[in-house]
Design a protein around this motif. Sequence first.
Motif, mmCIF file in Angstrom:
data_model
loop_
_atom_site.group_PDB
_atom_site.id
_atom_site.type_symbol
_atom_site.label_atom_id
_atom_site.label_comp_id
_atom_site.label_asym_id
_atom_site.label_seq_id
_atom_site.Cartn_x
_atom_site.Cartn_y
_atom_site.Cartn_z
ATOM 1 N N SER A 10 -111.808 -26.491 -39.041
ATOM 2 C CA SER A 10 -112.057 -25.335 -39.914
ATOM 3 C C SER A 10 -111.015 -25.141 -41.012
ATOM 4 O O SER A 10 -111.273 -24.409 -41.965
ATOM 5 N N LEU A 11 -109.867 -25.763 -40.895
ATOM 6 C CA LEU A 11 -108.861 -25.705 -41.959
ATOM 7 C C LEU A 11 -108.706 -27.113 -42.527
ATOM 8 O O LEU A 11 -107.819 -27.865 -42.134
ATOM 9 N N SER A 14 -105.347 -28.643 -43.355
ATOM 10 C CA SER A 14 -104.362 -28.852 -42.290
ATOM 11 C C SER A 14 -104.391 -30.301 -41.833
ATOM 12 O O SER A 14 -105.362 -31.025 -42.042
ATOM 13 N N PHE A 53 -106.656 -19.134 -32.775
ATOM 14 C CA PHE A 53 -106.399 -18.846 -34.189
ATOM 15 C C PHE A 53 -107.476 -19.468 -35.067
ATOM 16 O O PHE A 53 -107.974 -18.827 -36.002
ATOM 17 N N LEU A 54 -107.836 -20.698 -34.778
ATOM 18 C CA LEU A 54 -108.863 -21.372 -35.574
ATOM 19 C C LEU A 54 -110.219 -20.676 -35.427
ATOM 20 O O LEU A 54 -110.968 -20.564 -36.389
ATOM 21 N N LEU A 56 -110.820 -17.402 -34.216
ATOM 22 C CA LEU A 56 -110.853 -15.955 -34.423
ATOM 23 C C LEU A 56 -109.960 -15.452 -35.554
ATOM 24 O O LEU A 56 -110.045 -14.286 -35.935
ATOM 25 N N GLY A 57 -109.052 -16.306 -36.029
ATOM 26 C CA GLY A 57 -108.144 -15.888 -37.090
ATOM 27 C C GLY A 57 -106.969 -15.074 -36.592
ATOM 28 O O GLY A 57 -106.259 -14.457 -37.387
ATOM 29 N N GLU A 58 -106.748 -15.049 -35.283
ATOM 30 C CA GLU A 58 -105.611 -14.315 -34.731
ATOM 31 C C GLU A 58 -105.087 -15.048 -33.506
ATOM 32 O O GLU A 58 -105.768 -15.898 -32.933
ATOM 33 N N SER A 83 -100.570 -21.627 -42.165
ATOM 34 C CA SER A 83 -100.892 -20.197 -42.098
ATOM 35 C C SER A 83 -100.556 -19.608 -40.732
ATOM 36 O O SER A 83 -100.045 -18.487 -40.635
ATOM 37 N N LEU A 84 -100.783 -20.341 -39.668
ATOM 38 C CA LEU A 84 -100.432 -19.878 -38.327
ATOM 39 C C LEU A 84 -98.915 -19.839 -38.164
ATOM 40 O O LEU A 84 -98.368 -18.872 -37.624
ATOM 41 N N LEU A 87 -97.619 -16.808 -39.958
ATOM 42 C CA LEU A 87 -97.970 -15.595 -39.230
ATOM 43 C C LEU A 87 -96.995 -15.361 -38.082
ATOM 44 O O LEU A 87 -96.474 -14.255 -37.906
#
Length: 133
Positions: A10-11, A14, A53-54, A56-58, A83-84, A87
């Motif tokens: 999804s990224l 990356s 994270f991938l 759910l984004g958290e 991005s992770l 964060l």
Amino acid sequence: FGAPHEILASLPGSRLGKWLTPGSQEGDACPRDLTGRVFVDSDPRLFAPILAFLALGEVPGPLARAAARRLAFEARHIYGIISLARLLENEYGAPSSPSVTGTPTARLSPSSKNGESDTHASPGVMLFTAGSA
């Protein structure tokens, strides 16, 4: 773990996304096992929050600072998920230090027949399968 290819890739910017992109230079050059699965020398316990994270984004939390530091390192230096890492660094004050050592092996498979994880893996070794659904 079993996860859809769409989540694992999804990224696309990356390192993980590039490993799972057919025909990409990074994907073609990354280490693979004898069955063609991407070979990642990494701590499999840290992959669950990366997968969350991938998807759910958290990041599920709270995390201990040491765990956040290890996770930030894995995210930045192994999987290229900046991005992770940012964060975690912002939320936990956890710089992604290269002092993480002694991690077990993990393997990622960009495709599988049934989306199931390999149940015959030896202790300390994790096989990731990426299903198409």
